[in-house]
Design an enzyme around this catalytic site. Structure first.
Site, mmCIF file in Angstrom:
data_model
loop_
_atom_site.group_PDB
_atom_site.id
_atom_site.type_symbol
_atom_site.label_atom_id
_atom_site.label_comp_id
_atom_site.label_asym_id
_atom_site.label_seq_id
_atom_site.Cartn_x
_atom_site.Cartn_y
_atom_site.Cartn_z
ATOM 1 N N MET A 72 14.272 -0.984 -11.693
ATOM 2 C CA MET A 72 13.201 -1.600 -12.500
ATOM 3 C C MET A 72 12.707 -0.670 -13.605
ATOM 4 O O MET A 72 12.118 -1.118 -14.590
ATOM 5 C CB MET A 72 12.035 -2.000 -11.601
ATOM 6 C CG MET A 72 12.364 -3.194 -10.731
ATOM 7 S SD MET A 72 10.843 -3.885 -10.062
ATOM 8 C CE MET A 72 11.514 -4.959 -8.810
ATOM 9 N N LYS B 6 -4.014 -5.765 -12.741
ATOM 10 C CA LYS B 6 -3.373 -6.963 -12.187
ATOM 11 C C LYS B 6 -4.161 -7.560 -11.007
ATOM 12 O O LYS B 6 -4.143 -8.769 -10.807
ATOM 13 C CB LYS B 6 -1.933 -6.649 -11.763
ATOM 14 C CG LYS B 6 -0.997 -6.436 -12.962
ATOM 15 C CD LYS B 6 0.450 -6.243 -12.522
ATOM 16 C CE LYS B 6 1.358 -6.046 -13.720
ATOM 17 N NZ LYS B 6 2.777 -5.991 -13.329
ATOM 18 N N ASN C 267 11.286 1.439 2.557
ATOM 19 C CA ASN C 267 10.277 2.160 1.785
ATOM 20 C C ASN C 267 9.963 3.492 2.451
ATOM 21 O O ASN C 267 10.071 3.630 3.670
ATOM 22 C CB ASN C 267 8.987 1.323 1.693
ATOM 23 C CG ASN C 267 8.017 1.889 0.688
ATOM 24 O OD1 ASN C 267 8.404 2.192 -0.449
ATOM 25 N ND2 ASN C 267 6.758 2.049 1.069
ATOM 26 N N ARG C 268 9.604 4.464 1.615
ATOM 27 C CA ARG C 268 9.244 5.792 2.112
ATOM 28 C C ARG C 268 8.167 5.676 3.191
ATOM 29 O O ARG C 268 8.278 6.254 4.260
ATOM 30 C CB ARG C 268 8.740 6.600 0.902
ATOM 31 C CG ARG C 268 8.487 8.035 1.133
ATOM 32 C CD ARG C 268 8.205 8.712 -0.182
ATOM 33 N NE ARG C 268 7.030 8.126 -0.874
ATOM 34 C CZ ARG C 268 6.572 8.559 -2.031
ATOM 35 N NH1 ARG C 268 7.171 9.539 -2.663
ATOM 36 N NH2 ARG C 268 5.512 8.001 -2.573
ATOM 37 N N THR C 269 7.130 4.889 2.904
ATOM 38 C CA THR C 269 6.107 4.609 3.906
ATOM 39 C C THR C 269 6.521 3.317 4.615
ATOM 40 O O THR C 269 6.332 2.213 4.092
ATOM 41 C CB THR C 269 4.729 4.430 3.231
ATOM 42 O OG1 THR C 269 4.529 5.527 2.340
ATOM 43 C CG2 THR C 269 3.608 4.359 4.242
ATOM 44 N N THR C 270 7.115 3.453 5.789
ATOM 45 C CA THR C 270 7.780 2.318 6.447
ATOM 46 C C THR C 270 6.833 1.145 6.695
ATOM 47 O O THR C 270 7.219 -0.020 6.530
ATOM 48 C CB THR C 270 8.360 2.784 7.806
ATOM 49 O OG1 THR C 270 9.090 3.986 7.573
ATOM 50 C CG2 THR C 270 9.265 1.748 8.405
ATOM 51 N N SER C 271 5.596 1.442 7.055
ATOM 52 C CA SER C 271 4.666 0.356 7.412
ATOM 53 C C SER C 271 4.444 -0.601 6.244
ATOM 54 O O SER C 271 4.219 -1.796 6.443
ATOM 55 C CB SER C 271 3.332 0.948 7.860
ATOM 56 O OG SER C 271 2.783 1.713 6.808
ATOM 57 N N ALA D 103 8.144 -0.699 -1.761
ATOM 58 C CA ALA D 103 7.283 -1.765 -1.239
ATOM 59 C C ALA D 103 5.936 -1.744 -1.944
ATOM 60 O O ALA D 103 4.900 -2.034 -1.349
ATOM 61 C CB ALA D 103 7.124 -1.600 0.268
ATOM 62 N N SER E 222 4.600 -5.395 -25.259
ATOM 63 C CA SER E 222 4.334 -6.841 -25.223
ATOM 64 C C SER E 222 4.002 -7.429 -26.602
ATOM 65 O O SER E 222 4.520 -8.498 -26.943
ATOM 66 C CB SER E 222 3.210 -7.150 -24.233
ATOM 67 O OG SER E 222 3.650 -6.873 -22.933
HETATM 68 P P1 NDP Z 1 3.472 1.166 -6.931
HETATM 69 O O1 NDP Z 1 2.737 2.420 -7.205
HETATM 70 O O2 NDP Z 1 2.770 -0.034 -6.425
HETATM 71 O O3 NDP Z 1 4.643 1.490 -5.852
HETATM 72 C C1 NDP Z 1 5.493 2.596 -6.015
HETATM 73 C C2 NDP Z 1 6.634 2.503 -5.003
HETATM 74 O O4 NDP Z 1 7.541 3.589 -5.260
HETATM 75 C C3 NDP Z 1 6.194 2.654 -3.546
HETATM 76 O O5 NDP Z 1 7.047 1.869 -2.725
HETATM 77 C C4 NDP Z 1 6.400 4.163 -3.295
HETATM 78 O O6 NDP Z 1 6.596 4.479 -1.934
HETATM 79 C C5 NDP Z 1 7.683 4.366 -4.066
HETATM 80 N N1 NDP Z 1 7.956 5.740 -4.490
HETATM 81 C C6 NDP Z 1 7.315 6.446 -5.456
HETATM 82 N N2 NDP Z 1 7.895 7.652 -5.623
HETATM 83 C C7 NDP Z 1 8.933 7.704 -4.741
HETATM 84 C C8 NDP Z 1 9.917 8.686 -4.429
HETATM 85 N N3 NDP Z 1 9.938 9.863 -5.065
HETATM 86 N N4 NDP Z 1 10.846 8.407 -3.488
HETATM 87 C C9 NDP Z 1 10.821 7.217 -2.825
HETATM 88 N N5 NDP Z 1 9.917 6.233 -3.078
HETATM 89 C C10 NDP Z 1 8.981 6.486 -4.021
HETATM 90 O O7 NDP Z 1 4.263 0.850 -8.274
HETATM 91 P P2 NDP Z 1 4.862 -0.563 -8.735
HETATM 92 O O8 NDP Z 1 5.500 -1.184 -7.551
HETATM 93 O O9 NDP Z 1 3.847 -1.338 -9.470
HETATM 94 O O10 NDP Z 1 5.959 -0.118 -9.811
HETATM 95 C C11 NDP Z 1 7.141 0.548 -9.411
HETATM 96 C C12 NDP Z 1 8.019 0.813 -10.631
HETATM 97 O O11 NDP Z 1 8.500 -0.415 -11.163
HETATM 98 C C13 NDP Z 1 7.266 1.528 -11.760
HETATM 99 O O12 NDP Z 1 8.081 2.587 -12.222
HETATM 100 C C14 NDP Z 1 7.118 0.461 -12.817
HETATM 101 O O13 NDP Z 1 7.142 0.997 -14.118
HETATM 102 C C15 NDP Z 1 8.341 -0.421 -12.569
HETATM 103 N N6 NDP Z 1 8.137 -1.807 -13.010
HETATM 104 C C16 NDP Z 1 8.968 -2.309 -13.972
HETATM 105 C C17 NDP Z 1 8.816 -3.606 -14.418
HETATM 106 C C18 NDP Z 1 9.725 -4.129 -15.479
HETATM 107 O O14 NDP Z 1 9.416 -5.175 -16.070
HETATM 108 N N7 NDP Z 1 10.844 -3.483 -15.746
HETATM 109 C C19 NDP Z 1 7.759 -4.493 -13.888
HETATM 110 C C20 NDP Z 1 6.947 -3.864 -12.856
HETATM 111 C C21 NDP Z 1 7.139 -2.568 -12.461
HETATM 112 P P3 NDP Z 1 5.311 4.722 -0.962
HETATM 113 O O15 NDP Z 1 4.783 3.377 -0.607
HETATM 114 O O16 NDP Z 1 5.897 5.446 0.205
HETATM 115 O O17 NDP Z 1 4.331 5.561 -1.760
#
Ligand code: NDP
Length: 275
Positions: free
Chosen positions: A215, A65, A150-154, A127, A16
């Site tokens: 992302m 955040k 999403n892996r965790t459907t709920s 999710a 940033s």
């Molecule tokens: P969170 O920890 O909030 O969520 C992670 C998500 O990834 C959940 O839905 C989780 O599923 C899922 N997940 C993790 N590992 C696996 C896997 N092996 N297989 C399937 N699903 C998986 O993270 P964020 O949502 O904050 O961030 C997600 C990604 O997005 C990060 O890598 C982050 O760096 C990137 N990002 C990029 C941005 C950009 O500007 N380019 C901005 C914001 C984020 P479950 O719920 O089942 O655990």
């Protein structure tokens, strides 16, 4: 000189300051942009000190955040729906506006890459916080259907429940996707690519008209983008542009002027050794 900063823990790797200094140069705005790393439970104290010392605005990254969401005295609609704040701005009356520019950043980057959204079927994989922050801006593009898996459907259903007045958003499962038509746009908001893993999506949801977005960004294309290209996807785009676009949106919130992303993207691509 107006003071801005990014707050995170850790913060050393944050791009940033680099991005905003280039934006300031490009738009000839007189400002300084630093990086602040409070203790993990020290956001409120650090942000209070920053604004008491005349700070005009800041970005907030992991893990603050949600702290920033509660710190703000006013929220934009997109921050409220995101349940998280990545941008704070001091208001004329001394209040603090909390905004979330991640979703606008994603949409801007998709459009910059000529990925149309209006009338399209979109699949969001994941999710977590990043997915949640992008749902309202995607719906505002008049997508015809936004499915979340999403892996965790709920957790996918929890996100859908935030939009009771929208008929075009629904949760699905990886199993149900086996029978789904191909999607126009598939967005991977999981962190799976960070560890070189693929979410378990069937190949049948991709065809030669599908655009995929990850992302996550890396020096090399992510495993998800490589996989989608092998399935014949029209486009594979990673999250570097989203990073720059959400920063441009924050800059516009603070300064009322929207910087161009191209020069900054070029510099970041160079720094990553991609060009
Ligand atoms: P969170 O920890 O909030 O969520 C992670 C998500 O990834 C959940 O839905 C989780 O599923 C899922 N997940 C993790 N590992 C696996 C896997 N092996 N297989 C399937 N699903 C998986 O993270 P964020 O949502 O904050 O961030 C997600 C990604 O997005 C990060 O890598 C982050 O760096 C990137 N990002 C990029 C941005 C950009 O500007 N380019 C901005 C914001 C984020 P479950 O719920 O089942 O655990």
């Amino acid at each position: 000189m107006d003071q801005y900063a990014v707050f995170g823990h850790p913060i050393k790797q944050s791009k940033s300051p680099f991005i905003h200094r280039l934006f300031a140069e490009q738009t000839q705005q007189q400002l300084e942009y630093g990086a602040i790393e409070p203790a993990e439970d020290g956001f409120v104290e650090a942000a209070t000190a920053f604004f008491n010392n005349g700070g005009k605005g800041c970005n907030i990254t992991m893990p603050f955040k949600l702290d920033a969401y509660h710190f703000a005295t006013q929220l934009t609609e997109r921050a409220r729906m995101a349940g998280a704040v990545n941008t704070l701005k001091v208001l004329d009356d001394g209040g603090i506006l909390g905004d979330n520019t991640d979703g606008a950043g994603l949409v801007a980057d998709l459009l910059l890459n000529h990925v149309a959204l209006e009338g399209k079927r979109v699949l969001m994989i994941g999710a977590g916080g990043a997915a949640r922050g992008t749902l309202l801006p995607l719906l505002e593009q008049n997508v015809v259907m936004l499915q979340i898996v999403n892996r965790t459907t709920s957790k996918a259903q929890d996100l859908v429940d935030l939009f009771p007045n929208h008929q075009n958003i629904e949760a699905t499962t990886f199993d149900a996707l086996e029978a789904a038509e191909p999607f126009d746009v598939i967005i991977n908001s999981t962190s799976a690519s960070m560890s070189g893993e693929l979410p378990p999506i069937p190949t049948s949801i991709i065809n030669q008209y599908s655009s995929v977005y990850d992302m996550v960004y890396r020096q090399e294309p992510t495993v998800f983008i490589n996989w989608a290209k092998q399935q014949g996807a029209a486009k594979g785009i990673d999250g570097l542009g989203m990073l720059v676009a959400q920063a441009a949106e924050s800059f516009a919130v603070w300064r009322g002027i929207r910087p161009s992303m191209r020069q900054v993207l070029r510099e970041l691509n160079k720094n990553l050794g991609r060009i």
